[in-house]
Design a protein around this motif. Structure first.
Motif, PDB file in Angstrom:
ATOM      1  N   THR A  21       4.299  -9.390  -3.706  1.00 12.30           N
ATOM      2  CA  THR A  21       3.464 -10.377  -3.023  1.00 12.30           C
ATOM      3  C   THR A  21       3.128  -9.930  -1.604  1.00 12.30           C
ATOM      4  O   THR A  21       3.748  -9.009  -1.061  1.00 12.30           O
ATOM      5  CB  THR A  21       4.195 -11.730  -2.952  1.00 12.30           C
ATOM      6  N   ASP A  22       2.171 -10.617  -0.994  1.00 12.97           N
ATOM      7  CA  ASP A  22       1.853 -10.337   0.408  1.00 12.97           C
ATOM      8  C   ASP A  22       3.073 -10.574   1.301  1.00 12.97           C
ATOM      9  O   ASP A  22       3.306  -9.829   2.246  1.00 12.97           O
ATOM     10  CB  ASP A  22       0.670 -11.195   0.879  1.00 12.97           C
ATOM     11  N   GLU A  26       4.810  -7.849   3.838  1.00  8.33           N
ATOM     12  CA  GLU A  26       5.094  -8.103   5.260  1.00  8.33           C
ATOM     13  C   GLU A  26       6.573  -7.882   5.561  1.00  8.33           C
ATOM     14  O   GLU A  26       6.930  -7.280   6.579  1.00  8.33           O
ATOM     15  CB  GLU A  26       4.675  -9.532   5.642  1.00  8.33           C
ATOM     16  N   ARG A  63      -0.247  -1.704   1.676  1.00 16.89           N
ATOM     17  CA  ARG A  63      -1.297  -2.244   0.798  1.00 16.89           C
ATOM     18  C   ARG A  63      -2.268  -1.138   0.375  1.00 16.89           C
ATOM     19  O   ARG A  63      -2.659  -1.054  -0.788  1.00 16.89           O
ATOM     20  CB  ARG A  63      -2.069  -3.356   1.506  1.00 16.89           C
TER      21      ARG A  63
END
Length: 187
Positions: A21-22, A26, A63
């Motif tokens: 996931t994002d 992060e 990403r």
């Protein structure tokens, strides 16, 4: 019982949690920043460390690698309590029949506990599952701990390279490879 089975029983096999996931990305970028700045300035200097983190270890870089080069990343978790001890990542190269291990990085307080050996065992299984015959990586020539760990896990130096990464910085590395045994299931 074969030698690999005996070796695996003697090491702490970490759990690997995929970065998906994002929020995971992060979190991974923050972990990378922490680990890189606790280890690399003593080896390559503060300026090159900062440059490499900004170029290769930010959320945007992660990403980009996942989207353009099919990189896969995992958090490395301790088997006893699930704490995050580091991260790893790389990508399959179907044309060469190898998996490129781009990253195996552990927090300073977690080094020496055989987590890297467990990660390498994970990659051996992954290579077998995917029909890849070898895995390889690059390691800084001054990274004595890393070189010793990789050699201890069956990697051999197959080449040495100096790679210009821009801004006057060079990565001075060995290329190390480990063949995946052909007696494994699926061969």
């Amino acid at each position: 019982m074969d030698e690999n089975t005996v070796r695996r029983r003697s090491i702490a096999i970490p759990r690997l949690q995929p970065v998906e996931t994002d929020a995971d990305i992060e979190r991974l970028a923050k972990l990378a920043h922490e680990i890189w700045f606790e280890y690399w300035p003593a080896h390559i200097g503060e300026a090159q460390t900062r440059y490499m983190v900004e170029r290769f270890q930010t959320a945007e870089a992660i990403r980009r690698d996942m989207a353009s080069s099919a990189y896969e990343y995992w958090f490395v978790l301790a088997p006893d309590d699930g704490r995050v001890v580091g991260y790893t990542g790389g990508h399959a190269e179907p044309k060469t029949g190898r998996f490129f291990i781009s990253k195996i990085y552990l927090r300073a307080c977690e080094r020496g506990r055989h987590f890297a050996s467990g990660v390498i065992a994970f990659y051996e299984d992954l290579c077998r599952e995917r029909g890849l015959r070898a895995m390889y990586l690059t390691v800084n020539k001054g990274n004595v701990l890393g070189i010793r760990a990789y050699k201890g896990n069956g990697f051999k130096v197959i080449d040495a390279v100096e790679t210009d990464i821009g801004q006057g910085f060079v990565m001075d590395d060995y290329i190390m490879e480990k063949r995946v045994d052909e007696g494994a299931p699926g061969w």
